[in-house]
Design an enzyme around this catalytic site. Structure first.
Site, PDB file in Angstrom:
ATOM      1  CG  ASN A 172      -9.575  34.910   7.474  1.00  0.00           C
ATOM      2  OD1 ASN A 172     -10.462  34.101   7.758  1.00  0.00           O
ATOM      3  ND2 ASN A 172      -9.320  35.293   6.233  1.00  0.00           N
ATOM      4  CD1 TRP A 173      -7.766  31.152  12.755  1.00  0.00           C
ATOM      5  CD2 TRP A 173      -9.407  29.982  13.739  1.00  0.00           C
ATOM      6  NE1 TRP A 173      -7.560  31.193  14.105  1.00  0.00           N
ATOM      7  CE2 TRP A 173      -8.546  30.480  14.742  1.00  0.00           C
ATOM      8  CE3 TRP A 173     -10.512  29.217  14.123  1.00  0.00           C
ATOM      9  CZ2 TRP A 173      -8.763  30.245  16.096  1.00  0.00           C
ATOM     10  CZ3 TRP A 173     -10.735  28.978  15.470  1.00  0.00           C
ATOM     11  CH2 TRP A 173      -9.868  29.485  16.450  1.00  0.00           C
ATOM     12  CE  LYS A 174      -6.630  33.198   4.635  1.00  0.00           C
ATOM     13  NZ  LYS A 174      -5.825  33.522   3.482  1.00  0.00           N
TER      14      LYS A 174
ATOM     15  CG  HIS B 268     -10.692  37.433   2.842  1.00  0.00           C
ATOM     16  ND1 HIS B 268     -10.054  36.709   1.863  1.00  0.00           N
ATOM     17  CD2 HIS B 268      -9.776  37.635   3.821  1.00  0.00           C
ATOM     18  CE1 HIS B 268      -8.797  36.471   2.250  1.00  0.00           C
ATOM     19  NE2 HIS B 268      -8.610  37.032   3.431  1.00  0.00           N
TER      20      HIS B 268
ATOM     21  CD  GLU C  87      -8.373  33.505   0.924  1.00  0.00           C
ATOM     22  OE1 GLU C  87      -9.100  33.034   1.814  1.00  0.00           O
ATOM     23  OE2 GLU C  87      -7.139  33.676   1.081  1.00  0.00           O
TER      24      GLU C  87
ATOM     25  CD  GLU D  55      -6.608  40.941   4.398  1.00  0.00           C
ATOM     26  OE1 GLU D  55      -5.925  40.509   5.320  1.00  0.00           O
ATOM     27  OE2 GLU D  55      -7.454  40.261   3.798  1.00  0.00           O
TER      28      GLU D  55
ATOM     29  N   GLY E 258      -1.145  35.162   1.803  1.00  0.00           N
ATOM     30  CA  GLY E 258      -0.771  33.751   1.719  1.00  0.00           C
ATOM     31  C   GLY E 258       0.424  33.487   0.826  1.00  0.00           C
TER      32      GLY E 258
ATOM     33  CB  SER F 225       2.726  37.557   4.249  1.00  0.00           C
ATOM     34  OG  SER F 225       2.215  36.755   3.201  1.00  0.00           O
TER      35      SER F 225
ATOM     36  N   GLY G  21      -3.719  35.736   8.500  1.00  0.00           N
ATOM     37  CA  GLY G  21      -4.177  34.436   8.023  1.00  0.00           C
ATOM     38  C   GLY G  21      -3.312  33.328   8.590  1.00  0.00           C
ATOM     39  N   GLY G  22      -2.310  32.906   7.823  1.00  0.00           N
ATOM     40  CA  GLY G  22      -1.484  31.743   8.177  1.00  0.00           C
ATOM     41  C   GLY G  22      -0.953  31.768   9.599  1.00  0.00           C
TER      42      GLY G  22
HETATM   43  C1  PEP Z   1      -5.808  36.910   5.082  1.00  0.00           C
HETATM   44  O1  PEP Z   1      -6.282  35.855   4.719  1.00  0.00           O
HETATM   45  O2  PEP Z   1      -6.564  37.850   5.354  1.00  0.00           O
HETATM   46  C2  PEP Z   1      -4.355  37.026   5.201  1.00  0.00           C
HETATM   47  C3  PEP Z   1      -3.845  38.209   5.441  1.00  0.00           C
HETATM   48  O3  PEP Z   1      -3.617  35.859   5.078  1.00  0.00           O
HETATM   49  P1  PEP Z   1      -2.025  35.689   5.340  1.00  0.00           P
HETATM   50  O4  PEP Z   1      -1.723  36.359   6.644  1.00  0.00           O
HETATM   51  O5  PEP Z   1      -1.812  34.217   5.367  1.00  0.00           O
HETATM   52  O6  PEP Z   1      -1.332  36.374   4.184  1.00  0.00           O
END
Ligand code: PEP
Length: 255
Positions: A13-15, A99, A101, A171, A177, A216, A237-238
Site C-alpha cells: 500500500n503506497w498511500k 483502510h 486512514e 491491521e 506506521g 509494520s 505500507g512503509g
Molecule cells: C498499511 O498502511 O496498511 C500498513 C500496514 O502500513 P505499515 O506497514 O507502514 O505499518
C-alpha cells in the site's frame, strides 16, 4: 486451520507516495526480483494517477494492481471520487477498502463499506477489506467486539457464495506506521478470529478466504508472521516503498 490451500498475497500500500515516474522506477526494480517466486500473489496499491501506468507496466507479470479506494455509486455528484466503472476501464485488478486512514481521516463508514465491498466484487475486483482495533480498544479488551462489528457490517451484503473472494486484512491501528508490530500470538489470534467470523456465515468460505496481517511488516519480521497458520499474507505500507525490502517480504511468503 491449515493455510496450504490458500495462495499467500503480499500487497504494498503506497498511500500518497510515488509519482508516476517513481512508480515506474519501482516496478522496473521489482519485476526482476520476482522472477524466482512462483507461489505468491503480489499486489501494489498506487495512487489513482499511477494506476494506468502500473496496469500497463505489470501486464503479463504476477503483480496485480489495486486502487486504494472506490465509491459505491456508478456515477453522480461526488466530487473527488472514483467509481468501479472508471477503475474497470483501466483494468485494475482489485481495490483496498476501509483502510484505517480512510476510516479515521476521511470519515469512511461501515455503512459505506457495506455498499463498496459488493460493488467491487460485482465489478470483478478483488477487494482487500481492512479491519482492526485502536490501541484503546485493545487495552480495554474490545478487540473482538470491534472486529465482529466491522466484519458483520462490511460484509453484510456480500452473498455467501462470494465471501471467499474478499481478502480481509487485519491491521491493528496501533501497529500501522508506528514500528510496533503485533506479536505472532496477537496476529494469529486476531486472524483466526476474523476467519471464525467468516465461518459463522460459511465454513467453506472460512477455509478459502485469505486473511492478511498488516502493521509494520518488514523484511526482518515477515517470515515469523507469514508462517502463522491463519495469516495468508501481508498488507505492507512503509516497507513496500522500496523494491528490495518488498521483494524480501514476497520471498518470505514463498519460503
Ligand atoms: C498499511 O498502511 O496498511 C500498513 C500496514 O502500513 P505499515 O506497514 O507502514 O505499518
Amino acid at each position: 486451520m491449515s493455510s496450504s490451500t490458500r495462495t499467500p498475497l503480499i500487497a504494498g500500500n503506497w498511500k500518497m507516495h510515488k509519482t508516476i515516474a517513481d512508480a515506474e522506477a519501482f516496478i522496473g526494480a521489482l519485476l526482476p526480483r520476482l522472477s524466482s517466486v512462483e507461489t505468491v500473489d503480489v499486489g501494489i496499491c498506487p495512487s489513482y494517477l499511477a494506476l494506468q501506468a502500473m496496469v500497463d507496466s505489470t501486464r503479463g507479470s504476477r503483480v496485480r494492481v489495486y486502487a486504494q479506494n472506490m465509491h459505491y455509486a456508478d456515477e453522480g455528484a461526488f466530487t473527488g471520487e472514483v467509481s468501479a466503472q472508471m477503475l474497470s476501464e483501466i483494468e485494475v485488478g482489485g481495490v483496498v477498502l476501509g483502510h484505517s486512514e480512510r476510516r479515521q481521516l476521511f470519515g469512511e463508514t461501515d455503512k459505506a463499506l457495506a455498499l463498496k465491498v459488493p460493488k467491487a466484487l460485482a465489478a470483478g475486483f478483488e477487494p482487500i477489506l481492512c479491519v482492526g482495533e485502536t490501541e484503546e480498544e485493545r487495552e480495554r479488551g474490545d478487540t473482538e467486539r470491534k472486529l465482529r462489528h466491522q466484519i458483520q457490517e462490511d460484509l453484510a451484503k456480500v452473498p455467501e457464495e462470494r465471501l471467499a473472494e474478499v481478502v480481509i486484512a487485519y491491521e491493528p491501528i496501533w501497529a500501522i506506521g508506528t514500528g510496533l508490530t503485533a506479536s505472532p500470538e496477537q496476529a494469529q489470534e486476531a486472524c483466526a478470529f476474523v476467519r471464525a467470523l467468516v465461518g459463522q456465515r460459511s465454513q467453506d468460505a472460512a477455509e478459502r478466504v485469505r486473511v492478511l496481517y498488516g502493521g509494520s511488516v518488514k523484511a526482518d519480521n515477515a517470515a515469523e508472521l507469514l508462517a502463522l497458520p491463519d495469516v495468508d499474507g501481508a498488507l505492507v505500507g512503509g516497507a513496500s516503498l522500496e523494491a528490495e525490502p518488498f521483494a524480501a517480504i514476497v520471498a518470505a511468503a514463498g519460503a
